[in-house]
Design a protein around this motif. Structure first.
Motif, mmCIF file in Angstrom:
data_model
loop_
_atom_site.group_PDB
_atom_site.id
_atom_site.type_symbol
_atom_site.label_atom_id
_atom_site.label_comp_id
_atom_site.label_asym_id
_atom_site.label_seq_id
_atom_site.Cartn_x
_atom_site.Cartn_y
_atom_site.Cartn_z
ATOM 1 N N ASN A 1 30.936 51.961 6.250
ATOM 2 C CA ASN A 1 30.303 52.797 7.268
ATOM 3 C C ASN A 1 29.103 53.592 6.759
ATOM 4 N N PRO A 2 28.116 52.898 6.213
ATOM 5 C CA PRO A 2 26.953 53.639 5.731
ATOM 6 C C PRO A 2 26.196 54.250 6.904
ATOM 7 N N GLY A 3 25.479 55.314 6.653
ATOM 8 C CA GLY A 3 24.784 56.016 7.745
ATOM 9 C C GLY A 3 23.336 55.575 7.872
ATOM 10 N N SER A 4 22.516 56.519 8.321
ATOM 11 C CA SER A 4 21.122 56.202 8.614
ATOM 12 C C SER A 4 20.338 55.806 7.361
ATOM 13 N N LYS A 5 20.861 56.220 6.174
ATOM 14 C CA LYS A 5 20.154 55.888 4.940
ATOM 15 C C LYS A 5 20.091 54.374 4.752
ATOM 16 N N TYR A 6 21.156 53.713 5.201
ATOM 17 C CA TYR A 6 21.232 52.261 5.099
ATOM 18 C C TYR A 6 20.113 51.621 5.920
ATOM 19 N N ASP A 7 19.966 52.113 7.163
ATOM 20 C CA ASP A 7 18.929 51.556 8.044
ATOM 21 C C ASP A 7 17.545 51.825 7.485
ATOM 22 N N LYS A 8 17.399 53.039 6.936
ATOM 23 C CA LYS A 8 16.093 53.396 6.388
ATOM 24 C C LYS A 8 15.756 52.484 5.208
ATOM 25 N N ALA A 9 16.779 52.227 4.362
ATOM 26 C CA ALA A 9 16.559 51.353 3.209
ATOM 27 C C ALA A 9 16.122 49.970 3.679
ATOM 28 N N GLN A 10 16.799 49.481 4.720
ATOM 29 C CA GLN A 10 16.445 48.163 5.263
ATOM 30 C C GLN A 10 15.002 48.150 5.746
ATOM 31 N N SER A 11 14.640 49.205 6.484
ATOM 32 C CA SER A 11 13.297 49.207 7.063
ATOM 33 C C SER A 11 12.226 49.345 5.983
ATOM 34 N N LEU A 12 12.575 49.974 4.849
ATOM 35 C CA LEU A 12 11.586 50.129 3.780
ATOM 36 C C LEU A 12 11.659 48.976 2.773
ATOM 37 N N GLY A 13 12.649 48.101 2.980
ATOM 38 C CA GLY A 13 12.807 46.982 2.051
ATOM 39 C C GLY A 13 13.373 47.400 0.703
ATOM 40 N N VAL A 14 14.124 48.530 0.672
ATOM 41 C CA VAL A 14 14.765 48.969 -0.571
ATOM 42 C C VAL A 14 16.037 48.157 -0.779
ATOM 43 N N LYS A 15 16.286 47.752 -2.019
ATOM 44 C CA LYS A 15 17.439 46.904 -2.295
ATOM 45 C C LYS A 15 18.753 47.673 -2.075
ATOM 46 N N ILE A 16 19.662 47.051 -1.316
ATOM 47 C CA ILE A 16 20.956 47.672 -1.042
ATOM 48 C C ILE A 16 22.031 46.932 -1.841
ATOM 49 N N ILE A 17 22.844 47.703 -2.595
ATOM 50 C CA ILE A 17 23.899 47.041 -3.366
ATOM 51 C C ILE A 17 25.252 47.640 -3.028
ATOM 52 N N ASN A 18 26.321 46.852 -3.225
ATOM 53 C CA ASN A 18 27.664 47.374 -3.011
ATOM 54 C C ASN A 18 28.243 47.840 -4.346
ATOM 55 N N GLU A 19 29.501 48.312 -4.286
ATOM 56 C CA GLU A 19 30.104 48.902 -5.468
ATOM 57 C C GLU A 19 30.220 47.903 -6.624
ATOM 58 N N ASN A 20 30.609 46.656 -6.293
ATOM 59 C CA ASN A 20 30.752 45.645 -7.342
ATOM 60 C C ASN A 20 29.438 45.375 -8.053
ATOM 61 N N GLU A 21 28.394 45.247 -7.240
ATOM 62 C CA GLU A 21 27.079 44.993 -7.837
ATOM 63 C C GLU A 21 26.654 46.167 -8.718
ATOM 64 N N PHE A 22 27.014 47.380 -8.253
ATOM 65 C CA PHE A 22 26.683 48.556 -9.053
ATOM 66 C C PHE A 22 27.406 48.518 -10.401
ATOM 67 N N ARG A 23 28.702 48.172 -10.335
ATOM 68 C CA ARG A 23 29.481 48.139 -11.576
ATOM 69 C C ARG A 23 28.934 47.098 -12.548
ATOM 70 N N GLN A 24 28.408 45.990 -11.997
ATOM 71 C CA GLN A 24 27.784 44.992 -12.871
ATOM 72 C C GLN A 24 26.549 45.574 -13.555
ATOM 73 N N LEU A 25 25.790 46.363 -12.783
ATOM 74 C CA LEU A 25 24.571 46.972 -13.343
ATOM 75 C C LEU A 25 24.873 47.819 -14.575
ATOM 76 N N ILE A 26 26.006 48.571 -14.502
ATOM 77 C CA ILE A 26 26.311 49.436 -15.648
ATOM 78 C C ILE A 26 27.236 48.726 -16.636
ATOM 79 N N GLY A 27 27.475 47.441 -16.388
ATOM 80 C CA GLY A 27 28.225 46.625 -17.345
ATOM 81 C C GLY A 27 29.706 46.911 -17.392
ATOM 82 N N GLU A 28 30.273 47.304 -16.203
ATOM 83 C CA GLU A 28 31.728 47.532 -16.189
ATOM 84 C C GLU A 28 32.469 46.259 -15.841
#
Ligand code: ZN
Length: 667
Positions: free
Chosen positions: A640-667
């Motif tokens: 249930n992401p809020g308006s930040k999600y829509d804003k990210a989409q409209s600006l073309g900012v990359k959206i990641i989920n928790e799993n992808e985040f954990r991969q980024l920090i090498g967990e």
């Protein structure tokens, strides 16, 4: 009210009040009462006028929609009237509204509804001709508004040009200021000694009604569109939900939270959901607008004198209510600060009954000019102690005005003033029962030692019977001691004893927080714990070592040194240690720079708190920001992401989920 003279007097009073509030709301952009208070008075006047028709005048506030505006801008007549909505305050009212429509219009199947968040901003009407934005006006009194076209043109979420070729379109929407922009604006106003706005709605209104459009442009306003009226039939739009989709496709900003519901039960679910989630939104919302979806049904149902029959506004349980001050008591806090508290006629606000509200200090009593017997407005925000906002009616028979006490109501010690502070203090820190209770209540609370089951009532008894004087005393309390207290059964005494004993090894951060060091709260405790790792290291820390931590300044560092150089505190710490209360040393978290140079925005519900994820980002060298911009590297989005999600989409900012985040920090 049986007596006609009394009724006449009350009608006059109410008319004066309602006109004043209406003017504050519509002309001064600075309402002093909540909508619910306004509605309460409005309803009272309506009822009196129904009972005594001869008292009803043509200029009565009940005969007007809103109020005419001060002529700062040219006035224009709306092409079609902007109606108000009838308000409902309970789910039963909603069901009744729906059932009445079904019955009155002979509907066998439940008609579909559209639910939308009611944005707390300013209603405006926009006219497009030949696909171009040509005229924009405030709602005004619903019939006549003000021409603010130039100001509206500066709002980025209002398109200048439509995508399709459309000869005429009227769009209505709510102009608002995001909460984050509101805070920034007030911060700036404060720096420049400018006027501070009371809330985002006032700020939006003040910004929109600027004679200089460049001021409006600098104010980060936005608009959600919720209504469209097309003259041509060529787009085959037959329902409100289709209209919203159409508006979106034409480039308007439509609130993403709208939902089509097949019956009133679904609509109620929607209201319940957003009542608990609304505080997470970056804009203020005070309710849900519920409309019959079908345009055909809408036109069949039509309008009353004030409002459409096919729509209603469900108001969230208010965060503000009006009630009477029964008494003013004096409270002694754990630090000895003596504060006045208003004792109220119980009133139900935001899901609980409120009987006490803080008055902060004795200057505040003077500022509010508050006295016993006055009617006041109470506000309760999430998890904050209710407070008195203002007096709405002074008591007729004033009791002698309230004077600050000279002596501590708990221990009788003469109160002292501390230079530079508005509070009075009881200097008897070690012996004052209320202060001891406050410290123990704080010690056992959730963010501290988290001793579940040790409620205020039990703490009060333990202190009053002199079983407990310091937090250390809690750990020598026996089951027999607990059994001497009122209302404690053998089994719960056993339980409580075990819970206290089991709490002896908290994390270092919790333990530091529990100590109640002045200016040191949960966050600072966490900073200290991760830096010093053990209690001994913190106790022996030098001023410079503490000051070296980012986020800790002189005031906090001095307060920490003070605390650990106090012999009484050291005595208590020694006792705690002897009873086996030993905080666990902090784990040393090794940082990384995997996220160096990256900025994250967190939104939605993740598997743990947002603080936790923010911590992980910072540990790995990244930054966390509260709003999405082009500079944002990633938006970490949960459920249930809020308006930040829509804003990210409209600006073309990359959206990641928790799993992808954990991969980024090498967990
Ligand atoms: Zn005292």
């Amino acid at each position: 009210m049986d007596n006609q003279n009394e009724a006449r007097q009350r009608v006059e009073e109410l008319s004066v009040l309602l006109r004043k509030y209406s003017k504050e709301y519509y002309e001064l952009d600075a309402p002093t009462v909540s909508d619910i208070e306004y509605d309460r008075l409005f309803k009272e006047l309506q009822e009196l006028e129904a009972k005594y028709p001869e008292l009803k005048t043509s200029d009565s506030p009940t005969q007007k929609v809103g109020s005419s505006s001060e002529r700062k801008f040219t006035q224009i007549k709306h092409k079609s009237r902007l109606y108000s909505l009838d308000n409902t305050y309970s789910y039963e009212d909603l069901v009744q509204w729906y059932e009445r429509l079904k019955k009155n219009y002979g509907l066998e199947n439940p008609p579909a509804l559209v639910c939308e968040l009611k944005i707390d901003g300013l209603a405006v009407s926009l006219i497009y001709e030949n696909s171009k934005f040509i005229l924009g006006a405030t709602r005004g009194d619903g019939v006549i508004g003000e021409n603010i076209t130039n100001n509206l043109r500066t709002i980025k979420t209002i398109p200048d040009k439509l995508k399709n070729q459309i000869s005429e379109l009227e769009v209505r929407g709510e102009v608002f200021m995001p909460k984050t922009a509101f805070e920034k604006l007030n911060e700036k106003q404060r720096e420049q000694n400018g006027k501070l706005f009371a809330n985002p709605r006032n700020a939006a209104a003040g910004s929109l009604r600027q004679l200089d459009a460049s001021v409006t442009e600098s104010r980060e306003l936005s608009m959600f569109s919720y209504y469209g009226r097309l003259d041509s039939k060529e787009f085959n739009i037959e329902s409100h939900s289709q209209m919203l989709d159409f508006l979106k496709s034409e480039g308007f900003n439509v609130n993403p939270a709208y939902k089509k519901c097949s019956n009133i039960e679904e609509a109620i679910e929607y209201c319940k959901y957003w009542d608990t989630k609304r505080s997470e939104l970056d804009y203020a919302t005070d309710g849900v607008v519920i409309k019959i979806d079908s345009f055909l049904l809408q036109s069949e149902m039509g309008y009353t004198a004030r409002a459409p029959r096919w729509a209603t506004a469900f108001k969230f349980p208010p965060e503000e209510m009006s009630t009477i001050v029964k008494n003013i008591e004096v409270n002694v806090g754990r630090s000895g600060a003596v504060t006045p508290v208003a004792i109220l006629d119980p009133v139900y606000i935001s899901g609980s009954t409120v009987q006490r509200a803080t008055l902060h200090n004795f200057d505040e009593i003077k500022r509010l000019n508050i006295n016993i017997g006055d009617r006041v407005l109470i506000k309760k925000a999430a998890e904050i102690i209710p407070k008195v906002i203002c007096v709405t009616e002074h008591a007729q028979h004033k009791e002698s005005s309230f004077a600050p006490p000279e002596f501590c109501p708990s221990c009788g010690t003469k109160l002292v003033e501390t230079e530079g502070e508005v509070n009075l203090y009881c200097p008897n820190h070690l012996g004052c029962p209320e202060q001891i209770k406050g410290r123990i209540e704080y010690w056992v609370s959730k963010d501290c030692m988290d001793i579940d089951g040790l409620g205020d009532n039990i703490v009060a008894q333990l202190v009053d019977r002199e079983i407990v004087k310091t937090p250390a005393d809690l750990y020598k309390v026996t089951v027999d001691d607990l059994l001497t207290l009122d209302l404690i059964a053998e089994k719960s005494a056993q339980n409580l004893y075990s819970v206290i004993q089991a709490s002896k090894n908290p994390s270092l951060a919790r333990f530091i927080n529990s100590l109640g060091i002045r200016h040191v709260g949960k966050e600072t405790s966490e900073l200290l714990a991760s830096r010093f790792v053990s209690l001994d290291a913190l106790k022996n820390a030098a001023f410079e070592d503490i000051l070296d931590i980012e986020g800790i300044g002189d005031k906090i560092a001095l307060s920490i040194l003070d605390f650990f150089s106090n012999s009484y505190n050291n005595e208590v710490l020694k006792e705690l240690d002897e009873y086996g209360v030993k905080p666990r040393n902090s784990e040393i978290v090794s940082g990384s720079d995997k996220l160096k140079g990256l900025t994250f925005v967190i939104t939605g519900t993740l598997s743990d708190t947002r603080d936790k994820f923010a911590g992980l980002i910072k540990q790995n060298g990244g930054k966390v920001s509260s709003s999405v911009s082009k500079k944002t590297s990633y938006v970490l989005a949960g459920e249930n992401p809020g308006s930040k999600y829509d804003k990210a989409q409209s600006l073309g900012v990359k959206i990641i989920n928790e799993n992808e985040f954990r991969q980024l920090i090498g967990e």
